[in-house]
Design a protein around this motif. Structure first.
Motif, short mmCIF file in Angstrom:
data_model
loop_
_atom_site.label_atom_id
_atom_site.label_comp_id
_atom_site.label_asym_id
_atom_site.label_seq_id
_atom_site.Cartn_x
_atom_site.Cartn_y
_atom_site.Cartn_z
N ASP A 155 97.84 145.89 10.60
CA ASP A 155 97.56 147.33 10.64
C ASP A 155 98.19 148.00 9.42
O ASP A 155 99.35 147.74 9.08
N ARG A 156 97.43 148.87 8.76
CA ARG A 156 97.88 149.35 7.45
C ARG A 156 99.19 150.14 7.50
O ARG A 156 99.98 150.09 6.56
N SER A 157 99.44 150.86 8.57
CA SER A 157 100.70 151.60 8.64
C SER A 157 101.87 150.65 8.77
O SER A 157 102.94 150.86 8.16
N ILE A 158 101.70 149.58 9.53
CA ILE A 158 102.75 148.56 9.66
C ILE A 158 102.92 147.82 8.33
O ILE A 158 104.03 147.59 7.87
N HIS A 159 101.79 147.46 7.74
CA HIS A 159 101.81 146.74 6.45
C HIS A 159 102.58 147.54 5.40
O HIS A 159 103.45 147.02 4.70
N SER A 160 102.26 148.83 5.32
CA SER A 160 102.88 149.70 4.32
C SER A 160 104.39 149.78 4.54
O SER A 160 105.17 149.73 3.58
N LEU A 161 104.80 149.89 5.80
CA LEU A 161 106.24 150.00 6.09
C LEU A 161 106.98 148.71 5.74
O LEU A 161 108.11 148.75 5.23
N ILE A 162 106.36 147.57 6.00
CA ILE A 162 107.01 146.29 5.68
C ILE A 162 107.17 146.14 4.17
O ILE A 162 108.19 145.64 3.68
N VAL A 163 106.15 146.61 3.42
CA VAL A 163 106.26 146.58 1.95
C VAL A 163 107.46 147.42 1.50
O VAL A 163 108.23 147.01 0.62
N ASP A 164 107.63 148.60 2.10
CA ASP A 164 108.78 149.46 1.76
C ASP A 164 110.10 148.75 2.07
O ASP A 164 111.07 148.83 1.30
N LEU A 165 110.14 148.04 3.20
CA LEU A 165 111.35 147.31 3.58
C LEU A 165 111.63 146.18 2.58
O LEU A 165 112.77 145.98 2.17
N ASN A 166 110.58 145.46 2.19
CA ASN A 166 110.76 144.37 1.23
C ASN A 166 111.28 144.89 -0.11
O ASN A 166 112.11 144.25 -0.76
N LYS A 167 110.79 146.06 -0.52
CA LYS A 167 111.25 146.66 -1.77
C LYS A 167 112.73 147.02 -1.68
O LYS A 167 113.49 146.85 -2.63
N TYR A 168 113.13 147.52 -0.51
CA TYR A 168 114.55 147.88 -0.31
C TYR A 168 115.43 146.64 -0.46
O TYR A 168 116.43 146.66 -1.17
N LYS A 182 111.60 154.95 10.93
CA LYS A 182 110.16 154.71 10.84
C LYS A 182 109.74 153.51 11.68
O LYS A 182 108.70 153.53 12.34
N PHE A 183 110.57 152.46 11.66
CA PHE A 183 110.27 151.30 12.49
C PHE A 183 110.32 151.67 13.97
O PHE A 183 109.47 151.26 14.76
N ALA A 184 111.32 152.45 14.35
CA ALA A 184 111.46 152.86 15.76
C ALA A 184 110.24 153.67 16.20
O ALA A 184 109.74 153.51 17.32
N ASP A 185 109.74 154.55 15.32
CA ASP A 185 108.56 155.35 15.64
C ASP A 185 107.34 154.46 15.83
O ASP A 185 106.54 154.65 16.77
N LEU A 186 107.16 153.50 14.94
CA LEU A 186 105.99 152.62 15.03
C LEU A 186 106.03 151.75 16.28
O LEU A 186 104.99 151.51 16.91
N ILE A 187 107.22 151.30 16.65
CA ILE A 187 107.34 150.42 17.81
C ILE A 187 106.99 151.15 19.10
O ILE A 187 106.53 150.54 20.07
N ILE A 188 107.16 152.47 19.12
CA ILE A 188 106.77 153.25 20.30
C ILE A 188 105.29 153.03 20.61
O ILE A 188 104.89 152.88 21.76
#
Length: 918
Positions: free
Chosen positions: A539-552, A571-577
């Motif tokens: 899912d693109r919102s999950i994909h985008s967030l993981i990319v941000d995490l990898n960059k960090y 952001k992860f907590a919001d998505l997991i809801i």
């Protein structure tokens, strides 16, 4: 007369004869005392509710007032105690099984299809021997006449006056009767199921405009009124409509209609007075009071006209009704407290049939099949759109114009007023879904930057309308998309162009970010075994967030900002809801918790991730690593053994990094747990292992050392252990390569073995072997390690002992990298030569520490204290000589331009100044 009409009349002859014969049987055998009180009361109470008082003790009156089902019950009571009792019960069962009541309804409803099976069922009943046994000869005679096609049509009033009809104020004719109601069997079944439960006091049929809500509910209520099944649960049906516009080929026509609760009450009062007698009730409240025990069903069509302005007002009205009264509504907007029945567009087959039937009813018989299918398809199988398109076509417009015009008219007719009543956040969500095509709540939170509460409130508002459609996407997540008609309307009439533009720009950035990660996956060969890998079709919102995490996590540790990590956690907590069972989302969330040192939270989330995808090797490995780094070696070993049994310790079956980590940590678990024999057996053929010989050899040597620690006073065994360990490291380092894992363990062992030169008990052979190994490998070994060098305090202490060891010749005396007595001076002539060639002479003042190996950059300054940044890539001696550079070493450098911003100036050329030993 066509065949359908003939079979309808022939069936009518039989059913009419059966009703008449049963009634006559009861009257002729007048046995009032045998008829049960419950059967008498059912008939009497129903008629009384209609305002008709009948004599319960008059058999003829009871028969005249009875439904077919009740006539059967009277006949069964009459035959009780006789030999005909079982026959009469069997006849009723046979009639029920063959659907006699459905046949009776279909006969009385000429616009409904009349399948020929109804005729065969009627004939089956009439020809059964039970008819003759019970003396119902008129039924057999009717069958014979029907077969001979000597048609005797029953009296007209018999067709119109269906005995079991529930009193109602339904319209006499329906629009859909022109073509018949097609493809709604599923919805009819659901409505029957819903209304059969007394608990469902408020029922809502919800669908977009033009789908056929009114047609469905009118046909359903008509069938209800003609079904004896509902006569005991519904006494009266009242229908009122709030529809104030009608869409035609000439445009939208205004209709004078009810528009508020006051008018709804007035309409219901008028209908109740018509049913129960003129002026029976002076007010709606009086009707409610006097009819509070009656089972009245109120139908309100197009309720959204009221709901858009005041849903609370309607809820209050509904709650004020008597307990036994029920309400069923049609609406484009859901109602909070209602049991909802949704209505989808017609299936393709039924939409095509509707198109064909409507053409035929309008006098067009030979229309091309391709045109019919095109109309149904382009109208999105919407019944109103199909009829409107055909009307426009027959007025002279071509098919394309007709379809385009009807779509515009439908969108404006169905949605314009509805959209105008929405909140700003709901409008923003519509625009977001328009751009995204399909979206879930987590994406809406991300793209619109609204809170979870705001998104929930707005989607709740939209879900009560037919503007959005809720479904499941290809990866199993709840998602929302626009209905086709509202998409067309937003295409030409944006409601918030700023939101649309921002969403489009954000979507572009997200796609770019995802493409970047996908490319990185391919370039680096990342797979499911790598912690920063993202599964395809995420899912693109999950994909985008993981990319941000990898960059960090790709940033150097010193440059990671804690607030960024906290933001990612939120952001992860919001998505997991919204995606609680997404294993990948949980896995990457555990990485965040690990970085935040939340050990218990990390393990909990990892276990959740594993439960959602038990076959993910990186999740399993992460659980093992969690146990390992928290010193739970038994648990860690259990996890690593499982992965080892799956042969994931082989790079060909996983990845190099994954297999290396698994192999190393598994051996360390065995080592720390003292499973020395198992570790020795595991590493028995360490030199032949094609992948991990260095790891196996290293931990074999460590095991040999540890295993011998309890035998320290046994000189012979200790020398054997030292010799075996040194021989292993000698083989590992013999190729000139110095693996980090071997350097770390080798450095520990060398410093722990120093007792061989400080105690007189050990042989010269083992001392010589020890010193020779240090002389050959120590410099290269420590150069690979963080915080280690030959100049460190620990190294100098060890080397001093070795240098002073009483053994001749001492191999350490011959190495160029260490001397106890020599003094190094830099060649003055070489310095002058470098200066004449334009080089700046600098002195090293700082060599940064690095976790593994030597730092690839150092800092130096010239005689004027100007600072320079020196990188190994610009050093003419390369890595081979880089490790020999120490603090106070002199170098010749060149650079492009001296920096004046306080930063060290990068050197572009670095040359080592020659040294002499004195």
């Amino acid at each position: 007369m066509d065949n359908t009409q003939k079979t309808r009349i022939k069936s009518a002859m039989i059913v009419y004869a059966l009703e008449t014969s049963l009634g006559n049987y009861v009257i002729e055998n007048e046995m009032l005392e045998k008829i049960s009180d419950s059967n008498k009361n059912n008939i009497s109470d129903r008629e009384k509710s209609k305002g008709i008082n009948i004599e319960k003790d008059n058999v003829s009156v009871l028969v005249e007032s009875s439904y077919l089902d009740e006539v059967f019950n009277l006949a069964i009571d009459t035959t009780e105690g006789t030999s005909l009792y079982s026959n009469m019960k069997e006849l009723k069962n046979l009639c029920s099984f063959l659907g006699i009541f459905d046949i009776r309804n279909a006969i009385s409803h000429p616009n409904r299809p009349f399948p020929d099976s109804y005729w065969f069922r009627s004939a089956t009943i009439a020809s059964d021997p039970l008819i003759e046994k019970l003396g119902l000869g008129g039924v057999r005679q009717a069958l014979n006449s029907a077969i001979e096609e000597s048609l005797n049509v029953p009296p007209e009033e018999w067709f119109d006056n269906v005995k079991w009809a529930i009193p109602n104020t339904l319209p006499i004719s329906f629009d859909h009767e022109i073509t018949g109601l097609l493809g709604r069997d599923k919805e009819f079944k659901e409505l029957h199921k819903t209304i059969s439960s007394p608990r469902n006091s408020l029922i809502a049929v919800v669908a977009p405009g033009g789908i056929g809500k009114t047609a469905l509910i009118l046909q359903f209520l008509k069938d209800l009124s003609l079904s004896p099944t509902y006569s005991s649960s519904i006494s009266t049906i009242v229908f009122c409509t709030l529809k104030n516009e009608r869409l035609t080929a000439d445009g939208i026509e205004l209709i004078e209609a009810i528009n508020g609760i006051v008018q709804i009450k007035a309409s219901i009062l008028t209908d109740l007075n018509n049913i129960y007698g003129e002026n029976s009730y002076s007010s709606f409240e009086e009707a409610c009071e006097k009819l509070e025990t009656d089972k009245i069903l109120i139908c309100i069509d197009n309720l959204e006209t009221l709901l858009m302005h005041s849903q609370e007002e309607f809820i209050e009205f509904n709650q004020s009704l008597p307990m036994y009264w029920r309400v069923i509504v049609t609406s484009r907007i859901s109602i909070d407290s209602a049991t909802t029945v949704t209505l989808d567009p017609l299936g393709k087959r039924h939409a095509v049939s509707l198109s064909r039937n409507y053409f035929r009813k309008r006098g067009i018989q030979n229309i091309k099949q391709s045109i019919i299918e095109n109309i149904a398809d382009r109208a999105n199988n919407n019944p109103l759109a199909i009829r409107l398109t055909i009307d426009l076509y027959l007025k002279g417009a071509d098919i394309s114009q007709s379809i385009e015009q009807s779509q515009k008219n439908i969108a404006a007719f169905s949605y314009k007023n509805l959209i105008e009543s929405l909140s700003d956040n709901s409008i923003a969500i519509l625009e977001a879904i328009y751009v995204l095509g399909e979206s879930n709540k987590s994406e809406l939170v991300d793209f619109l930057e609204l809170t979870n509460e705001e998104i929930a409130e707005a989607t709740n508002e939209l879900s009560k309308t037919s503007l959005i459609v809720r479904g499941i996407n290809e990866i199993g997540l709840d998602c929302y998309k626009l209905s086709e008609s509202i998409r067309d309307l937003l295409l030409v009439n944006p409601k918030n162009i700023e939101v649309r533009t921002n969403i489009a720009e954000s979507l572009k950035k997200t796609k770019s970010k995802i493409l970047e990660q996908t490319t990185r996956n391919k370039q680096l060969g990342l797979s499911e075994f790598d912690e920063n890998y993202v599964t395809p079709n995420t899912d693109r919102s999950i994909h985008s967030l993981i990319v941000d995490l990898n960059k960090y996590f790709s940033k150097p540790y010193a440059k990671r900002i804690h607030s960024e990590l906290i933001s990612l956690k939120g952001k992860f907590a919001d998505l997991i809801i919204y995606n609680p069972k997404d294993y990948q989302l949980n896995y990457h969330y555990s990485r965040v918790l690990k970085a935040l040192k939340d050990k218990s939270g990390e393990l909990k989330i990892l276990k959740q991730s594993d439960s959602f995808n038990p076959r993910s090797p990186r999740t399993i490995n992460a659980i093992g690593m969690h146990h390992f780094y928290n010193s739970d070696y038994e648990k860690a070993l259990e996890v690593f053994n499982g992965l080892h049994d799956m042969k994931l310790n082989l790079p060909a079956n996983s990845s190099g990094k994954f297999a290396y980590s698994l192999t190393k940590l598994r051996l360390l678990c065995l080592l720390y747990l003292g499973h020395y024999d198992e570790l020795i057996k595991t590493t028995e053929n360490w030199e032949k292992d094609p992948n991990w010989s260095a790891i196996y050899g290293t931990y074999r040597a460590s095991t040999i050392k540890r295993k011998n620690e309890g035998k320290r006073y046994n000189i012979q065994d200790t020398e054997k252990a030292i010799s075996a360990a040194l021989e292993i490291f000698e083989k590992i380092f013999s190729s000139g390569d110095y693996p980090i894992v071997a350097c770390i363990e080798g450095n520990k062992i060398l410093k722990e073995f120093d007792f061989v030169i400080s105690k007189p008990n050990y042989s010269k052979k083992i001392i010589n072997k020890y010193i020779t190994f240090i002389s050959t490998h120590f410099f290269n070994l420590v150069s690979r390690l963080k915080n280690e060098s030959v100049d460190s305090k620990e190294s100098k202490e060890l080397l001093s002992k070795v240098y002073s060891a009483n053994i001749k010749p001492n191999p350490l005396h011959k190495v160029s990298w260490y001397s106890e007595t020599s003094n190094i001076i830099f060649d003055k002539e070489h310095i002058e030569e470098l200066e004449s060639e334009g080089y700046e002479i600098v002195e090293v003042y700082h060599i940064p520490e690095k976790e593994y190996g030597a730092s690839n950059f150092i800092f130096a300054k010239n005689k004027d204290e100007v600072q320079f940044y020196l990188h190994v890539d610009h050093f003419d001696g390369g890595w081979n000589r880089w490790g020999y550079i120490k603090n106070e070493s002199k170098l010749g450098i060149d650079y492009d331009q001296l920096l004046t911003n306080g930063q060290p100036t990068p050197a572009t050329v670095i040359i080592e100044v020659e040294q002499h030993e004195i």
